[in-house]
Design an enzyme around this catalytic site. Structure first.
Site, PDB file in Angstrom:
ATOM      1  N   ASP A   1      19.060  56.423  46.984  1.00  0.00           N
ATOM      2  CA  ASP A   1      19.145  55.378  45.965  1.00  0.00           C
ATOM      3  C   ASP A   1      20.241  54.353  46.291  1.00  0.00           C
ATOM      4  O   ASP A   1      21.388  54.728  46.559  1.00  0.00           O
ATOM      5  CB  ASP A   1      19.460  56.039  44.618  1.00  0.00           C
ATOM      6  CG  ASP A   1      18.807  55.330  43.449  1.00  0.00           C
ATOM      7  OD1 ASP A   1      18.630  54.107  43.517  1.00  0.00           O
ATOM      8  OD2 ASP A   1      18.458  56.003  42.474  1.00  0.00           O
ATOM      9  N   ASP A   2      19.883  53.076  46.271  1.00  0.00           N
ATOM     10  CA  ASP A   2      20.857  51.980  46.400  1.00  0.00           C
ATOM     11  C   ASP A   2      21.593  51.952  47.745  1.00  0.00           C
ATOM     12  O   ASP A   2      22.765  51.571  47.804  1.00  0.00           O
ATOM     13  CB  ASP A   2      21.900  52.032  45.279  1.00  0.00           C
ATOM     14  CG  ASP A   2      21.328  51.655  43.917  1.00  0.00           C
ATOM     15  OD1 ASP A   2      20.103  51.572  43.783  1.00  0.00           O
ATOM     16  OD2 ASP A   2      22.113  51.442  42.978  1.00  0.00           O
TER      17      ASP A   2
ATOM     18  N   CYS B   1      14.782  50.307  41.220  1.00  0.00           N
ATOM     19  CA  CYS B   1      14.398  51.666  41.628  1.00  0.00           C
ATOM     20  C   CYS B   1      12.943  52.014  41.352  1.00  0.00           C
ATOM     21  O   CYS B   1      12.187  52.368  42.261  1.00  0.00           O
ATOM     22  CB  CYS B   1      15.296  52.686  40.932  1.00  0.00           C
ATOM     23  SG  CYS B   1      17.063  52.461  41.241  1.00  0.00           S
TER      24      CYS B   1
ATOM     25  N   HIS C   1      10.871  57.617  39.432  1.00  0.00           N
ATOM     26  CA  HIS C   1      12.007  56.943  38.788  1.00  0.00           C
ATOM     27  C   HIS C   1      12.854  57.901  37.979  1.00  0.00           C
ATOM     28  O   HIS C   1      14.081  57.872  38.062  1.00  0.00           O
ATOM     29  CB  HIS C   1      11.545  55.801  37.884  1.00  0.00           C
ATOM     30  CG  HIS C   1      12.690  55.136  37.170  1.00  0.00           C
ATOM     31  ND1 HIS C   1      13.694  54.476  37.848  1.00  0.00           N
ATOM     32  CD2 HIS C   1      13.035  55.072  35.859  1.00  0.00           C
ATOM     33  CE1 HIS C   1      14.590  54.016  36.990  1.00  0.00           C
ATOM     34  NE2 HIS C   1      14.217  54.363  35.782  1.00  0.00           N
TER      35      HIS C   1
ATOM     36  N   ASP D   1      15.700  52.952  48.707  1.00  0.00           N
ATOM     37  CA  ASP D   1      14.766  52.270  47.800  1.00  0.00           C
ATOM     38  C   ASP D   1      15.057  50.788  47.611  1.00  0.00           C
ATOM     39  O   ASP D   1      14.216  50.056  47.120  1.00  0.00           O
ATOM     40  CB  ASP D   1      14.668  53.001  46.447  1.00  0.00           C
ATOM     41  CG  ASP D   1      15.960  52.990  45.643  1.00  0.00           C
ATOM     42  OD1 ASP D   1      17.017  52.586  46.159  1.00  0.00           O
ATOM     43  OD2 ASP D   1      15.911  53.425  44.463  1.00  0.00           O
ATOM     44  N   HIS D   2      16.221  50.323  48.025  1.00  0.00           N
ATOM     45  CA  HIS D   2      16.569  48.895  48.090  1.00  0.00           C
ATOM     46  C   HIS D   2      18.014  48.801  48.521  1.00  0.00           C
ATOM     47  O   HIS D   2      18.694  49.817  48.700  1.00  0.00           O
ATOM     48  CB  HIS D   2      16.365  48.173  46.751  1.00  0.00           C
ATOM     49  CG  HIS D   2      16.858  48.935  45.566  1.00  0.00           C
ATOM     50  ND1 HIS D   2      18.190  49.181  45.345  1.00  0.00           N
ATOM     51  CD2 HIS D   2      16.190  49.564  44.563  1.00  0.00           C
ATOM     52  CE1 HIS D   2      18.319  49.903  44.246  1.00  0.00           C
ATOM     53  NE2 HIS D   2      17.123  50.162  43.757  1.00  0.00           N
TER      54      HIS D   2
END
Length: 491
Positions: free
Chosen positions: A34-35, A73, A132, A337-338
């Site tokens: 994540d992130d 997300c 999510h 995810d980004h």
């Protein structure tokens, strides 16, 4: 002459048949992070210490230009899991999976690529944040018995150890004392230097669960798909003290793009509401008031520590694969995810259509490929992962998407020379396309300017919008943008 042509054909396809139709299908370990910015050792970063991910990358392929479809997300994961570009505005929301997949009867079309693997003989196990909601359930105000599965048909087993935090949502925002941002009603800092071991935060518990699963799965006669979703480095940037101690704070560099880009509207950015939700943060930076140098270094330090903590958990999984002899037939994918803007353009967060928010790590290691390419500079998208995994696992792609198999890119002889380089991303009433030299973004809004163009050859940090000076190029890129369906914002 025919013999020479035949030899050339064999040479071109040398090493390409990594799986014949009757071969044993590979296992898959898919690590969701994540992130995560692509600031890892294997991406050329000398500051952040990620020895375990770097070791994985040394045996696989690093995609230098991987882009997500949505910089948030839930929607990013929806695009990944379905292999589809967004077609409706609510597919840009964190609730996309809940809206389009959850709570529905099983259909002929698989709900995700995991579901498709399961239908084709794979034993599927999910741990942590894959879709999510953190533990694969939604409805945290309900009792655990009333919570509904987010991906009802994708898993044979869906596991999560919430430890002292009791449920997935509190574990996601966990502090070392068992509290969370939720239980503390946001009266917390956006970081913590915890005097605990790895299992003093939830990602350590997820790694422990995954190790137990690998012990069990190593005895299975069926191929497995094991997904492990780590929280960090998502906010709050909390990590055990030993990972903080890896970095001298006063030596941490600041962003090379500290100012708002020239010739844009502030509507393209935001005032970091997710970051400023942590009420006890010493500063509340926004577009008008940037963070001080000392605070920017503090937050970047916290982020770096969280990345190194996550990296250590990845290392445990890789070691277990080797210990169990699974490393010879297990495809490993690590996906972010980004990205996340660490003060870039005065933003602390994702949720923009700038490079820092859209570019994330993608590493694929397939031990069956003898000559796997180490660095891949072609532009790829998250939606390309679905068809890639289907081809790797010798499973039929169940429907047509704009995603493309990246198998050809993984080989040293670069079989897919015709790969078209364009990745589409959507958010904030805008659509952005990344091509080899440029990022072009168009917004469907009232605030001007509505187009932005950045030349990555001379401006890799996207500090100057040159759209007004390049009308012919804007027109050309507009036609490429149309292929990503700008109608999404006109419906």
């Amino acid at each position: 002459m025919r013999y020479l042509i035949f030899l050339a054909f064999l040479s071109f396809f040398k090493g390409f048949s990594f799986q014949a139709k009757n071969d044993t299908p590979p296992n898959v370990l898919f690590i969701f992070v994540d992130d995560l910015r692509p600031e890892l050792g294997c991406y050329g970063t000398k500051i952040i210490k990620t020895p375990n991910i770097d070791r994985l990358a040394s045996h696989g392929s690093v995609f230098n230009k991987h882009y997500v479809q949505v910089p948030t997300c839930g929607a990013s994961r929806y695009a990944l899991l379905t292999g589809l570009l967004p077609k409706a505005k609510n597919q840009l929301s964190n609730e996309a999976i809940r809206t389009y997949i959850s709570g529905q009867p099983e259909k002929d079309t698989p709900e995700t690529f995991i579901h498709q693997l399961r239908r084709n003989g794979y034993f599927t196990v999910g741990i942590g944040k894959i879709s999510h909601y953190i533990d694969g359930l939604y409805g945290y105000a309900e009792s655990s018995k009333g919570a509904k599965p987010e991906l009802p048909y994708s898993w044979d087993k869906n596991l999560f150890d919430s430890g002292k935090w009791k449920d997935g949502w509190d574990a996601f925002f966990a502090y070392a004392d068992g509290s969370s941002r939720i239980t503390k009603k946001r009266q917390v800092k956006p970081y913590e230097n915890g005097n605990v071991g790895d299992e003093g935060y939830p990602d350590g518990l997820s790694a422990k669960l995954a190790l137990h699963q690998l012990d069990s799965l190593s005895n299975s006669k069926r191929p497995f798909f094991l997904a492990v979703g780590f929280f960090k480095p998502h906010l709050p940037f909390n990590a055990p003290k030993k990972y903080w101690n890896m970095y001298p704070e006063n030596s941490i560099p600041l962003t090379p793009s500290p100012e708002i880009p020239e010739y844009i509207n502030l509507a393209s950015l935001h005032n970091s509401p997710e970051f400023n939700r942590y009420a006890l943060g010493e500063e509340k930076p926004d577009l008008n008031t940037p963070a001080s140098k000392a605070y920017a270094q503090k937050i970047r330090h916290a982020y770096y520590a969280a990345v190194s903590y996550m990296d250590a958990q990845v290392g445990k999984l890789i070691e277990k694969l080797k210990e169990k002899g699974l490393d010879k037939n297990t495809v490993v994918v690590l996906w972010g995810d980004h990205g996340w803007q660490l003060g870039d353009h005065r933003v602390w967060g994702k949720h923009t259509l700038f490079e820092r928010a859209l570019r994330s790590p993608l590493i694929i290691m397939d031990p069956r490929i003898k000559e796997q390419k180490k660095k891949i500079d072609k532009i790829v998208s998250s939606i390309d992962i679905y068809p890639t995994l289907m081809e790797m696992c010798n499973v039929e792609m169940p429907y047509k998407t704009k995603g493309r198999s990246m198998i050809g890119l993984l080989y040293q002889n670069e079989l897919d020379k015709a790969w078209k380089e364009a990745s589409y991303s959507y958010f904030n009433k805008g659509i952005s396309v990344r091509v080899p030299r440029y990022r072009y973004t168009k917004y469907f809004r009232d605030e001007f300017p509505v187009v932005e163009l950045y030349d990555h050859t001379v401006d890799p940090n996207e500090n100057v919008n040159i759209a007004a000076t390049k009308p012919h190029l804007v027109k050309k890129l507009d036609s490429i943008l149309e292929e990503g369906d700008t109608g999404l914002y006109l419906k």
